[in-house]
Enzyme design. Sequence first.
Site, short mmCIF file in Angstrom:
data_model
loop_
_atom_site.label_atom_id
_atom_site.label_comp_id
_atom_site.label_asym_id
_atom_site.label_seq_id
_atom_site.Cartn_x
_atom_site.Cartn_y
_atom_site.Cartn_z
N CYS A 56 0.82 -1.22 0.00
CA CYS A 56 0.00 0.00 0.00
C CYS A 56 0.85 1.26 0.00
O CYS A 56 0.46 2.28 -0.56
CB CYS A 56 -0.91 0.02 1.23
SG CYS A 56 -2.16 -1.28 1.23
N SER A 114 8.55 2.89 7.40
CA SER A 114 7.11 2.66 7.29
C SER A 114 6.31 3.85 7.79
O SER A 114 6.79 4.65 8.59
CB SER A 114 6.72 1.42 8.11
OG SER A 114 7.34 0.26 7.61
#
Length: 429
Positions: A56, A114
């Site tokens: 994603c 992240s």
Amino acid sequence: MQLLTIGINHHTAPVALRERVAFPLEQIKPALSTFKDIFLGRTARTAPEAAILSTCNRTELYCATDDHAAREAAIHWLSEYHNIAIDELAPHVYALPQSEAVRHAFRVASGLDSMVLGETQIVGQMKDAVRTATEAGALGTYLNQLFQRTFAVAKEVRTTTEIGAQSVSMAAAAVRLAQRIFDKVSNQRVLFIGAGEMIELCATHFAAQQPRELVVANRTAERGQRLAESYNGRAIPLSELPTRMHEFDIIVSCTASTLPIIGLGAVERAVKARRHRPIFMVDLAVPRDIEPEVGKLEDVFLYTVDDLGAIVREGNASRQAAVAQAETIIETRVQNFMQWLDARSIVPVIRHMHTQADALRRAEVDKAQKMLARGDDPAAVLEALSQALTNKLIHGPTHALNRASSENRDQLIELMGGFYKHAHPSSER
């Protein structure tokens, strides 16, 4: 061989571009095949090693190649594969050579790059990428070693630092946002679309708020039913979504669909049927499951992964000490890997030296055998053999010394002194 990583991620590109560069799982093996063909059609002597990581938040191509123009070739390949103009894509792409590529891989697997600092899901996603590349025959010595070291570093970082402590996950962020829209989640009906790992995490967090109803809609009915039952919910067919959407106050979607599964018209009808009671929608998919125009509707609160990222980042500041510890570990391991990589670079030279020396040996042994066959004295034959081997083996080094410039000669003498365990002439007294 040179290591190279090119890609885009949540730092460099919005979700609107990331979804266009994403690789569905079924496309990765064919994509790796076309990537290898591109390089073999150029100046590369051997097929490149390659792996594609597509999540994603990022699409990254890891490769090892002897093509010195690999950076430009890889970016153009990515542009052409996804039919995106190079001028549109290039400003968002990072290209990381050698140690930068190694450092990046280590940071990604450790959760330092992240959106959710320290999250662990990325390790599994990287392992899936490696498995797919292996099955496609696209991995070799260099990337295999890189990824094995990557997973080892990620484990070391997570076990020796607090990088994952007190992290705010995307699922938890979704609940927090819902609580801003509704006073109590416990009074709301919640629909989850999909049944993958992210939806399961979200279901866990929302179930803890004891919503009035929890429903799962999934393309595979059995998997959706299993997930719903584990949270005392129920499942509905995905095909019923357009006519049932108005029943739900909170909708969380994360599927692997390459096209939106919730369109503007369907949501408009749902809002009308709800008499404009608000709908909270979270789209965690890339490519997106919900048409972005839906967010412009009154009474609809639509959030994407990028929107949730702002909430997630609020919890990152408290873990900066752990980040510093992790970066120190990673830097040490990068240096270790680069030492291995440097050592690998001399393997072809050593192999060539060995092959050349062995060819000389065989030639002289053949001569010696012929001399013995015609009755020559064995002692004389051995002497001739040893003299010939000595002369031929030192011919290359002595020739290099004689041809070297004065400024390079001292360095060569020092190097050869080490090879042959002789002292430098200037040290003799």
